[in-house]
Scaffold this motif. Structure first.
Motif, mmCIF file in Angstrom:
data_model
loop_
_atom_site.group_PDB
_atom_site.id
_atom_site.type_symbol
_atom_site.label_atom_id
_atom_site.label_comp_id
_atom_site.label_asym_id
_atom_site.label_seq_id
_atom_site.Cartn_x
_atom_site.Cartn_y
_atom_site.Cartn_z
ATOM 1 N N ALA A 1 0.818 -1.223 0.000
ATOM 2 C CA ALA A 1 0.000 0.000 0.000
ATOM 3 C C ALA A 1 0.847 1.266 0.000
ATOM 4 O O ALA A 1 0.968 1.946 1.008
ATOM 5 C CB ALA A 1 -0.937 -0.001 1.199
ATOM 6 N N LEU B 1 -3.781 2.160 0.045
ATOM 7 C CA LEU B 1 -4.119 1.893 1.449
ATOM 8 C C LEU B 1 -5.621 1.633 1.595
ATOM 9 O O LEU B 1 -6.035 0.755 2.361
ATOM 10 C CB LEU B 1 -3.681 3.069 2.328
ATOM 11 N N SER C 1 -7.604 -4.349 11.246
ATOM 12 C CA SER C 1 -6.832 -3.528 10.318
ATOM 13 C C SER C 1 -6.474 -2.166 10.897
ATOM 14 O O SER C 1 -5.414 -1.624 10.602
ATOM 15 C CB SER C 1 -7.589 -3.377 9.001
ATOM 16 N N ALA C 2 -7.343 -1.615 11.749
ATOM 17 C CA ALA C 2 -7.060 -0.290 12.312
ATOM 18 C C ALA C 2 -5.781 -0.322 13.150
ATOM 19 O O ALA C 2 -5.007 0.631 13.163
ATOM 20 C CB ALA C 2 -8.224 0.186 13.163
ATOM 21 N N LEU C 3 -5.570 -1.449 13.835
ATOM 22 C CA LEU C 3 -4.352 -1.558 14.654
ATOM 23 C C LEU C 3 -3.146 -1.967 13.808
ATOM 24 O O LEU C 3 -2.023 -1.564 14.077
ATOM 25 C CB LEU C 3 -4.557 -2.577 15.777
ATOM 26 N N ILE D 1 -2.504 -1.380 10.550
ATOM 27 C CA ILE D 1 -2.001 -0.387 9.594
ATOM 28 C C ILE D 1 -1.367 0.766 10.354
ATOM 29 O O ILE D 1 -1.960 1.257 11.321
ATOM 30 C CB ILE D 1 -3.154 0.094 8.681
ATOM 31 N N PRO D 2 -0.199 1.214 9.945
ATOM 32 C CA PRO D 2 0.567 0.815 8.781
ATOM 33 C C PRO D 2 1.403 -0.438 9.046
ATOM 34 O O PRO D 2 1.913 -0.606 10.150
ATOM 35 C CB PRO D 2 1.484 2.016 8.545
ATOM 36 N N LEU D 3 1.532 -1.265 8.026
ATOM 37 C CA LEU D 3 2.384 -2.443 8.162
ATOM 38 C C LEU D 3 3.844 -1.990 8.245
ATOM 39 O O LEU D 3 4.228 -1.009 7.607
ATOM 40 C CB LEU D 3 2.202 -3.370 6.962
ATOM 41 N N SER E 1 7.161 -1.975 7.090
ATOM 42 C CA SER E 1 7.767 -2.377 5.813
ATOM 43 C C SER E 1 9.290 -2.406 5.865
ATOM 44 O O SER E 1 9.939 -2.596 4.844
ATOM 45 C CB SER E 1 7.303 -1.431 4.704
#
Lengths: 359, 269
Positions: free
Chosen positions: B118, B124, B137-139, B141-143, B145
């Motif tokens: 994303a 995203l 997903s809220a927790l 994101i963000p992955l 990287s």
């Protein structure tokens, strides 16, 4: 012949894989928009356009031919006639254009490590430009030279705002940061529980900061120390920056709901208001209410009580993710996945005045 | 449809692995590539066996004879080829079918890595919509990287010393692009069968020879310009490809030596 066939297959493979990995260009993300009294300035993929507000005619475009830059953030108009726009292309550049002609005045003579998704903030002679590399770059307005930088954290996608003392920066790392430009240090930071992809909004007196997040919340923070004043639940992620009008904070979420929170207490004054699709752009405050655009390609206006001003909204077309802009008596909207890049609506009636196709 | 059946499940498995191993996206890509390779292992094996049968046929004397005899009569040549297929119980498409089944899986894997990375707002938003509710997903994101010295969402490069820059290498020294090119070259070379001695027009050999040159260059170029997460996938996939061939006894180590890819003598029926 055999060699040609093999090369053709390899090239086809290249095109296929490259298409899968596309990281830029029109349609890869949503455009940015700003306006002054005469023109709209649209950053859309590889080009920035100036479009005359009166009739939707193109005034100029930058660059003349696509040059590897990709523009998604709303261009920023400076008091001295510059148009600042950051690139989300692999050039990682920040550019100053002549507002009248679109000619490049300078390209920042430094290289950020990543893309510019956020619009910069101009204070006096300095530009504060957040980058996807997590750094806030501070540049000289006249030349783009780097004055200093502060690595804050993860990706910074929201344009900073200021109350004259501190500069407030949001991050995908779930935190809101206050940067003191005098000390060049982080004055405070507060965890709001989810990523904040857009800007915060300040109360009219600059004492409270409102932040929407992926935690399905709108959070009000004390701008002086970052203490949370209240939080209000939303049904989905809040993507766009909240919009403040007096004692009201308007916001919307990707569940497709629109809210009117009381600034002092975070109470939602509106009944369930759900137009026709997810909302990622910020609400736009009009003289007599608020306007929102949906991913379904429709624009809706509500008065201060949440009553629709235009019964069925205005069908614009395409998919709309960007925040609309008010320019005089016109509302400007930037749809994606259509033949036109910019649409002007009458802010009173919602009727479409003109469409800009890029030509 | 493609999203629902392929990309979304792949993306969720990838993110699930990422969550399970403590938020390391590089390791998640490696494990996910291994998982996909294991799932497609029987298909790969079937394809390799079928390919070997076809390659052996290229070296068969009767096969080569009919190529020469009916070189100018395409229709008769086709009839004779079909006869040989029938007599020997060979399905000429047996090597294609597993590849056709694998192709969407490989493309899906590739696309799911891009989706999970994303790298812009629309990306995203797509990622958020792809994740199933059981993943918070809220927790998430963000992955994260970051992996080794890389940011998997960006092209890789190690800055040149002293701030030195090259316009065609904007990210610095392209370590990963070189590793991808080398492993791709090795995989193609090691798994390349020797050309048949009696068939100077062996098209498979010509194709393999060209691929061993162009594929490393192409994938190296891709890695130079796109997110380095893809490079992790390419390297893992290449190494696993070599391992699988080795386990099936099909790696041709002599191909790495100069003049190692000598033609194999043709066999009689």
């Amino acid at each position: 012949m055999k060699r040609l066939t093999i090369i053709t297959f390899v090239l086809l493979g290249a095109v296929l894989l490259s298409a899968c990995a596309t990281s830029g260009g029109r349609g890869a993300s949503w455009p940015g928009l700003s306006a002054d009294a005469n023109n709209a300035y649209l950053a859309d993929g590889s080009l920035v356009y100036a479009i005359r507000l009166s009739d939707g005619a193109k005034v100029w475009q930058y660059p003349e031919k696509s040059a590897g830059q990709i523009f998604y953030s709303a261009p920023v108009i400076t008091p001295d006639g510059q148009l600042l726009v950051g690139s989300a292309g692999n050039d990682h550049g920040l550019y100053s254009l002549d507002l009248a002609t679109g000619k490049e005045k300078w390209a920042a003579p430094f290289k950020a490590e990543d893309h510019f998704f956020a619009s910069p903030l101009v204070i006096g002679d300095a530009i504060y430009a957040p980058n996807n590399d997590g750094t806030l770059y501070v540049l000289k307005l006249s030349t783009g030279e780097k004055l200093w930088s502060l690595h804050i954290s993860h990706s910074l996608w929201g344009a900073p705002v200021t109350n004259g003392k501190l500069i407030f920066v949001t991050s995908l790392d779930h935190f809101v940061y206050a940067v003191d430009p005098q000390t060049r240090q982080i004055a405070w930071k507060t965890d709001v529980g989810g990523s904040v992809p857009d800007s915060p909004a300040l109360s009219t007196d600059g004492s409270t900061l409102y932040v929407g997040s992926f935690q399905n919340k709108l959070t009000a923070l004390n701008a002086a120390d970052g203490q949370i004043r209240w939080t209000a639940d939303t049904k989905g992620w809040v993507w766009g920056a909240p919009a403040v009008e007096g004692d009201t904070v308007y916001t919307a979420d990707i569940n497709g709901d629109v809210y009117s929170f009381g600034a002092p207490n975070g109470k939602n004054a509106w009944p369930d208001i759900q137009p026709d699709g997810p909302i990622t752009g910020s609400p736009l405050v009009l003289g007599d209410g608020v306007f929102v655009v949906t991913e379904s390609g429709t624009g809706f206006a509500y008065d201060r009580n949440g009553t629709p001003l235009w019964p069925n909204g205005t069908t614009i077309g395409g998919k709309i993710y960007s925040t609309p802009v008010l320019a005089g008596d016109k509302i400007l909207v930037t749809p994606m996945n259509t033949d036109f890049l910019l649409v002007a609506l009458n802010s009173q009636s919602g009727s479409i005045l003109w469409k800009f196709t890029g030509k | 449809m493609w999203d629902t059946l392929i990309i979304n499940p792949f993306t969720n498995v990838l993110v699930l692995i990422y969550t399970a191993i403590g938020h390391n996206f590089g390791i998640a890509i490696i494990l996910f590539t291994i998982l996909i390779r294991l799932v497609t292992w029987p298909l790969n094996g079937q394809q390799l066996k079928a390919t070997k049968v076809m390659q052996d046929l290229q070296n068969d004397k009767e096969w080569q004879d009919i190529q020469k005899k009916y070189a100018k009569d395409r229709e008769k040549l086709a009839q004779e080829q079909m006869r040989i297929y029938r007599e020997r119980g060979i399905n000429p498409f047996a090597s294609c079918l597993p590849m056709l089944i694998q192709f969407p899986i490989i493309i899906g894997l590739y696309q799911s890595i891009i989706r999970a990375l994303a790298t812009n707002p629309l990306g995203l938003l797509q990622l958020a919509r792809s994740l199933y509710p059981f993943l918070n997903s809220a927790l998430l994101i963000p992955l994260n990287s970051k992996f080794l010295w890389m940011d998997l969402g960006r092209p890789e490069g190690i800055p040149f010393p002293g701030g030195f820059t090259l316009s065609f290498l904007p990210y610095g020294f392209p370590t990963l692009a070189i590793i991808v090119a080398v492993t791709t070259y090795l995989q193609t070379k090691l798994t390349m069968p020797p050309p048949s001695a009696g068939n100077p027009n062996d098209q498979t050999a010509a194709m393999n020879s060209m691929m061993s040159l162009y594929m490393p260059l192409f994938l190296g170029w891709l890695v130079l310009n796109y997110a380095s997460g893809l490079a992790v996938y390419f390297v893992t996939s290449n190494v696993l490809g070599i391992v699988q061939y080795a386990m099936m006894g099909r790696v041709n180590w002599r191909n790495l030596l100069p003049g190692g890819s000598k033609p194999t003598p043709s066999k009689g029926k």
